[in-house]
Scaffold this motif. Structure first.
Motif, PDB file in Angstrom:
ATOM      1  N   CYS A  37      99.740 -48.428  14.652  1.00 33.24           N
ATOM      2  CA  CYS A  37      99.690 -47.664  15.893  1.00 33.24           C
ATOM      3  C   CYS A  37     100.207 -48.505  17.062  1.00 33.24           C
ATOM      4  O   CYS A  37      99.957 -49.718  17.117  1.00 33.24           O
ATOM      5  N   PRO A  38     100.903 -47.887  18.005  1.00 34.22           N
ATOM      6  CA  PRO A  38     101.289 -48.604  19.225  1.00 34.22           C
ATOM      7  C   PRO A  38     100.056 -49.111  19.968  1.00 34.22           C
ATOM      8  O   PRO A  38      98.950 -48.576  19.814  1.00 34.22           O
ATOM      9  N   ASP A  39     100.234 -50.133  20.789  1.00 31.82           N
ATOM     10  CA  ASP A  39      99.102 -50.766  21.470  1.00 31.82           C
ATOM     11  C   ASP A  39      98.362 -49.812  22.402  1.00 31.82           C
ATOM     12  O   ASP A  39      97.172 -50.000  22.665  1.00 31.82           O
ATOM     13  N   ASN A  40      99.051 -48.805  22.917  1.00 33.35           N
ATOM     14  CA  ASN A  40      98.414 -47.890  23.869  1.00 33.35           C
ATOM     15  C   ASN A  40      97.770 -46.685  23.194  1.00 33.35           C
ATOM     16  O   ASN A  40      97.387 -45.728  23.860  1.00 33.35           O
ATOM     17  N   MET A  41      97.638 -46.730  21.867  1.00 34.13           N
ATOM     18  CA  MET A  41      97.058 -45.600  21.141  1.00 34.13           C
ATOM     19  C   MET A  41      95.856 -46.055  20.329  1.00 34.13           C
ATOM     20  O   MET A  41      95.663 -47.245  20.055  1.00 34.13           O
ATOM     21  N   LEU A  42      95.032 -45.087  19.935  1.00 30.17           N
ATOM     22  CA  LEU A  42      93.841 -45.336  19.135  1.00 30.17           C
ATOM     23  C   LEU A  42      94.095 -44.943  17.680  1.00 30.17           C
ATOM     24  O   LEU A  42      94.847 -44.014  17.401  1.00 30.17           O
ATOM     25  N   LYS A  43      93.436 -45.645  16.770  1.00 29.87           N
ATOM     26  CA  LYS A  43      93.461 -45.243  15.367  1.00 29.87           C
ATOM     27  C   LYS A  43      92.404 -44.170  15.131  1.00 29.87           C
ATOM     28  O   LYS A  43      91.319 -44.222  15.706  1.00 29.87           O
ATOM     29  N   ALA A  44      92.726 -43.236  14.259  1.00 29.88           N
ATOM     30  CA  ALA A  44      91.766 -42.197  13.881  1.00 29.88           C
ATOM     31  C   ALA A  44      91.758 -42.076  12.368  1.00 29.88           C
ATOM     32  O   ALA A  44      92.795 -41.802  11.758  1.00 29.88           O
ATOM     33  N   GLY A  45      90.603 -42.323  11.778  1.00 26.33           N
ATOM     34  CA  GLY A  45      90.484 -42.190  10.334  1.00 26.33           C
ATOM     35  C   GLY A  45      91.295 -43.178   9.538  1.00 26.33           C
ATOM     36  O   GLY A  45      91.516 -42.972   8.349  1.00 26.33           O
ATOM     37  N   GLY A  46      91.759 -44.241  10.169  1.00 28.09           N
ATOM     38  CA  GLY A  46      92.551 -45.232   9.457  1.00 28.09           C
ATOM     39  C   GLY A  46      93.922 -44.758   9.050  1.00 28.09           C
ATOM     40  O   GLY A  46      94.601 -45.418   8.261  1.00 28.09           O
ATOM     41  N   ALA A  47      94.369 -43.600   9.606  1.00 31.89           N
ATOM     42  CA  ALA A  47      95.653 -43.063   9.167  1.00 31.89           C
ATOM     43  C   ALA A  47      96.473 -42.452  10.294  1.00 31.89           C
ATOM     44  O   ALA A  47      97.685 -42.315  10.157  1.00 31.89           O
ATOM     45  N   LEU A  48      95.843 -42.083  11.405  1.00 31.73           N
ATOM     46  CA  LEU A  48      96.529 -41.375  12.478  1.00 31.73           C
ATOM     47  C   LEU A  48      96.450 -42.165  13.780  1.00 31.73           C
ATOM     48  O   LEU A  48      95.519 -42.946  13.994  1.00 31.73           O
ATOM     49  N   CYS A  49      97.438 -41.945  14.644  1.00 33.02           N
ATOM     50  CA  CYS A  49      97.485 -42.591  15.952  1.00 33.02           C
ATOM     51  C   CYS A  49      97.415 -41.506  17.029  1.00 33.02           C
ATOM     52  O   CYS A  49      98.219 -40.562  17.014  1.00 33.02           O
ATOM     53  N   VAL A  50      96.463 -41.641  17.945  1.00 38.87           N
ATOM     54  CA  VAL A  50      96.281 -40.634  18.994  1.00 38.87           C
ATOM     55  C   VAL A  50      96.137 -41.333  20.340  1.00 38.87           C
ATOM     56  O   VAL A  50      95.768 -42.508  20.420  1.00 38.87           O
ATOM     57  N   THR A  51      96.412 -40.601  21.409  1.00 40.22           N
ATOM     58  CA  THR A  51      96.203 -41.125  22.755  1.00 40.22           C
ATOM     59  C   THR A  51      94.734 -40.975  23.128  1.00 40.22           C
ATOM     60  O   THR A  51      93.974 -40.241  22.486  1.00 40.22           O
TER      61      THR A  51
END
Length: 549
Positions: free
Chosen positions: A248-262
């Protein structure tokens, strides 16, 4: 497998692609409990990604069958845990899971990622879109009317090739697949097989998916300019655009170990809800154990202590029986009891180890009991890198026993131990490492009771090379198949400090050897490998004039 022509130049979606964000949920459970309390099946049926597991076990004889057969998950493509389908009156799961393409198996049910059992009317599986199971075994059993389960090429579906597929106590007198070359989900539904060029990822037999994909792909829309979208990604996916990325980019959060979200997306990410945990840089469905919900949908770490009942019991006791169980320690800085035992084998993928052991990075203290018993994945305990104290009273205990491949405890920074210490039957753990560990602790904590066997030189290290000596070897007579070899061994290697024959340390000597093809050869292998033969000789301890045996 047949040979097919394949188009390997599929487009990868860009940020401007027409990619609708997928609806994400956690566990999907349809059991007797949910059915009796009238749960919201309509909301769950809109899920496209389950970051948890799917359990469909409605107990058909206890509920209205017209209700449960109407349950559908028409958009679900990706499940991160396992799928359990049992005790239903379904004839086929084709209408329930028409798009299910990949099961990651990050969480397993007793080692299984797909469990289909005790469906008394089930005639065919119907999981026609399923082309990838990344981890875990399969069991399909006690479905008395089920056909074609054995016809499927499960090796094409399983990413890990040493997994087990159990199909038993189903209908055995089924005809061959009537309309398919060899493998089918039902009489009219053939198993999709990819060209070898696609490496198990394809849209059809002639169209390969992008190499970042797992579990196939699909078109973003039906226009002429539509792009292929991965059903799942090998690593991470930008949730909004569908792009597959390494991390994930530094400005995003990980979700479920598989997705990147703001951060903005997170608060409504899981079907309208979501919480931000800045400390671990994750978006979560609910605040995890060891964290407290605060304002603005944020989770803040709870400092575990007896005063707050270890964050309300979140980290009181932990019993680890598999690699996956380590995740239960992910947010615990302090636990009351930690027992790790009987872990025989693991998934050898590096990411599995890293994910599991990263859960130990928060652990700093174990209050009462710490046990590691028959665990074959540890060669050292340095994975507990932040652990500073084990035991807070004289009744505390630490037991390390029967760990076949453990060679070191803490090679660098080690914790302080209080209470009872018992280290026994660790075949490759040398006594000197144990003594160093005890001496370090005794300089900082006097309330330490070491069991007698812990200091016993025979209780540990009996398969390790704990002492190294250069020996003088002379060759005697050489025969066709044997030779006499004389080894001069210093007496201190076999006698205790008293220096008398009545106190022999080792009355026997193990000799490892190989049959060579030439006169002079050098071999470097572990002596416990199968490449060496072994003989055991009794030591002749008659003194020589030189004081050797």
């Amino acid at each position: 497998m047949g040979t097919f022509l394949a188009n390997t130049h599929a487009e990868i979606p860009t940020k401007n692609a027409n990619y609708p964000s997928r609806r994400v949920c956690g566990d999907i459970r349809v059991t007797l409990f949910e059915l009796k309390r009238d749960f919201d099946v309509h909301t769950l049926s809109s899920c496209e990604i389950s970051l948890g597991s799917v359990i469909y076990a409605p107990m058909h004889f206890s509920v209205d069958t017209s209700t449960i057969t109407a349950i559908r998950f028409p958009n679900l493509r990706e499940v991160h845990g396992y799928i359990l389908l049992a005790y239903s009156s379904m004839h086929s799961f084709s209408s329930m899971f028409p798009r299910l393409s990949v099961i990651h198996g990050k969480d397993l049910y007793h080692g299984y990622s797909l469990i289909i059992m005790d469906n008394f009317l089930l005639e065919s599986l119907g999981l026609t879109s399923l082309i990838s199971i990344r981890r875990g075994n399969i069991i399909i059993a006690r479905n008395s009317q089920l056909c074609y389960a054995r016809s499927l090429h499960w090796d094409d579906v399983m990413e890990t090739k040493n997994t087990q597929v159990i199909a038993r106590q189903n209908r055995d007198n089924c005809a061959f697949c009537p309309t398919c070359p060899s493998a089918c989900w039902s009489p009219t539904q053939c198993q999709q097989r990819c060209s070898p060029n696609c490496q198990g990822n394809c849209l059809s037999e002639t169209v390969c998916c992008p190499e970042q994909c797992v579990g196939g792909c699909h078109y973003s829309n039906i226009t002429a300019t539509s792009s292929l979208i991965c059903n799942a990604c090998k690593n991470m996916r930008i949730h909004k655009t569908g792009l597959c990325v390494e991390k994930c980019p530094d400005n995003m959060l990980k979700a479920g170990g598989a997705l990147c979200v703001t951060h903005k997306e997170c608060t409504s990410f899981f079907l309208g809800t979501g919480f931000i945990s800045d400390e671990i840089n994750e978006c979560v469905l609910s605040c995890p154990p060891g964290f407290t919900r605060m304002s603005r949908s944020r989770c803040v770490r709870c400092i575990s202590s007896p005063a707050n009942n270890y964050c309300h019991g979140a980290c009181k006791d932990r019993h680890i029986r598999s690699i996956g169980d380590f995740r239960s320690l992910k947010y615990c800085s302090r636990v009351h009891t930690l027992n790790i035992y009987n872990i025989e084998t693991v998934d050898t993928r590096r990411n599995t180890f890293l994910e599991a052991f990263s859960a130990l990075s928060s652990l700093e203290q174990i209050d009462h009991e710490f046990t590691i018993h028959n665990v074959k994945i540890f060669s050292a305990l340095s994975v507990f890198s932040r652990l500073r104290r084990i035991g807070i009273t004289s009744n505390s205990s630490m037991t390390i026993e029967e760990n076949e491949f453990l060679t070191e405890l803490w090679p660098s920074t080690q914790p302080i131990i209080q209470g009872s210490l018992n280290i026994v039957r660790n075949a490759r753990l040398c006594l000197k490492n144990i003594v160093n560990f005890i001496n370090y602790t005794m300089t900082r904590e006097t309330d330490l009771q070491v069991t007698r066997d812990t200091r016993n030189e025979y209780a540990n290290g009996y398969l390790a090379s704990c002492e190294s000596n250069f020996l003088s070897i002379t060759i005697g007579k050489v025969y066709s198949f044997t030779a006499n070899i004389n080894v001069a061994i210093p007496k201190e290697s076999f006698l205790r400090s008293s220096g008398t024959a009545e106190h022999l340390r080792r009355p026997f000597l193990s000799v490892y050897y190989k049959i060579t093809r030439t006169k002079n050869e050098t071999h470097v292998d572990a002596t416990h490998s199968n490449k060496w033969s072994r003989v055991v000789e009794k030591v002749n301890y008659n003194l020589t004039p030189q004081g050797k045996y």
